[in-house]
Design a protein around this motif. Structure first.
Motif, PDB file in Angstrom:
ATOM      1  N   SER A   1      22.681  16.318  14.499  1.00  0.00           N
ATOM      2  CA  SER A   1      23.092  17.723  14.347  1.00  0.00           C
ATOM      3  C   SER A   1      24.395  17.876  13.584  1.00  0.00           C
ATOM      4  N   GLY A   2      25.088  16.746  13.309  1.00  0.00           N
ATOM      5  CA  GLY A   2      26.320  16.808  12.517  1.00  0.00           C
ATOM      6  C   GLY A   2      27.593  16.647  13.323  1.00  0.00           C
ATOM      7  N   LYS A   3      27.474  16.287  14.597  1.00  0.00           N
ATOM      8  CA  LYS A   3      28.651  16.209  15.475  1.00  0.00           C
ATOM      9  C   LYS A   3      29.675  15.180  14.991  1.00  0.00           C
ATOM     10  N   SER A   4      29.228  13.948  14.781  1.00  0.00           N
ATOM     11  CA  SER A   4      30.150  12.887  14.365  1.00  0.00           C
ATOM     12  C   SER A   4      30.694  13.142  12.967  1.00  0.00           C
ATOM     13  N   THR A   5      29.865  13.714  12.107  1.00  0.00           N
ATOM     14  CA  THR A   5      30.328  14.057  10.750  1.00  0.00           C
ATOM     15  C   THR A   5      31.450  15.085  10.818  1.00  0.00           C
TER      16      THR A   5
END
Length: 241
Positions: A38-42
């Protein structure tokens, strides 16, 4: 205060983050959760400067840090704990804690940081931070160094990954203690119910967009409903690496 303005990021022709805008106020414990991919770490890496957004701006305490390097952001008071900690051959655990704190940390204080993350100080204080340590041990040492740094704004990228249940229980205590002792904000990327439970605010990220955000009482019921069909919210730590 950290403000993200219309942050977008694309890789291999895939939109990872899509016009993310949010404000994280001072002295807040914020948990960011959502399905894998979902893009959390990015998002966490973009805040730290490890990745650069394709568009949008990042403002920290009134300063535009969009083009700042990692070390420049660290000097302003932003700290980061990696999902996979790095190794430092030739540097002892005590040295690393002192380096993070930017001062010579006394032995008893360093030992306290290690105890807080579930490590026996006498077994680790003089060890080198190298490949002789397991992934779980490295993760706990890194969290100890982040605690010692006392950053104004600290990001943890899935701190529960690769550690045993007993150490995970200790981490909850560490986060609570850090939050009480430092004047700053903590952002945790996590799927863990017990970490979500102590957060002031939960942000739900889905398909690179903020689907919802708010207090635990508002967001948690929606997360538990979503976890049954979309992604898993876990209750405890994982097996140690």
């Amino acid at each position: 205060m950290l403000e993200l303005k219309d942050i977008s990021f694309e890789r291999d022709n895939k939109k990872i983050l899509d016009n993310i805008s949010l404000i994280i106020d001072n002295n807040k414990f914020v948990a960011i959760t959502g399905p894998n991919g979902s893009g959390k770490s990015t998002l966490a890496k973009i805040i730290m400067g490890i990745e650069k957004p394709d568009s949008g701006r990042i403002i920290f305490n009134g300063v535009d840090i969009t083009d700042f390097k990692i070390n420049e952001r660290a000097n302003l008071g932003i700290g980061f704990a990696f999902q996979q900690p790095v190794k430092f051959k030739g540097i002892t655990v005590h040295d690393l804690i002192s380096f993070a704190a930017k001062r010579q940390v006394k032995l008893n204080e360093a030992c306290e940081y290690l105890s807080d993350v579930g490590l026996c100080p006498r077994d680790y204080i003089s060890r080198e931070v190298n490949s002789s340590l397991s992934g779980g041990e490295l993760k706990r040492i890194e969290i100890a160094t982040v605690a010692a740094k006392k950053s104004e704004f600290t990001i943890f990228d899935e701190p529960e990954a690769g550690i045993d249940l007993w150490s995970f229980n200790n981490l909850i205590y560490v986060f609570e203690k850090m939050y009480k002792k430092i004047t700053g904000s903590i952002v945790v990327i996590t799927h863990q119910e017990r970490i979500l439970d102590i957060a002031d605010e939960i942000i739900l990220l889905t398909d690179g967009k903020i689907k919802d955000r708010g207090s635990k009482d508002k967001i948690f019921p929606k997360l538990m409903k979503s976890s049954k069909c979309k992604f898993k919210i876990s209750k405890g730590g994982t097996d140690e690496i």
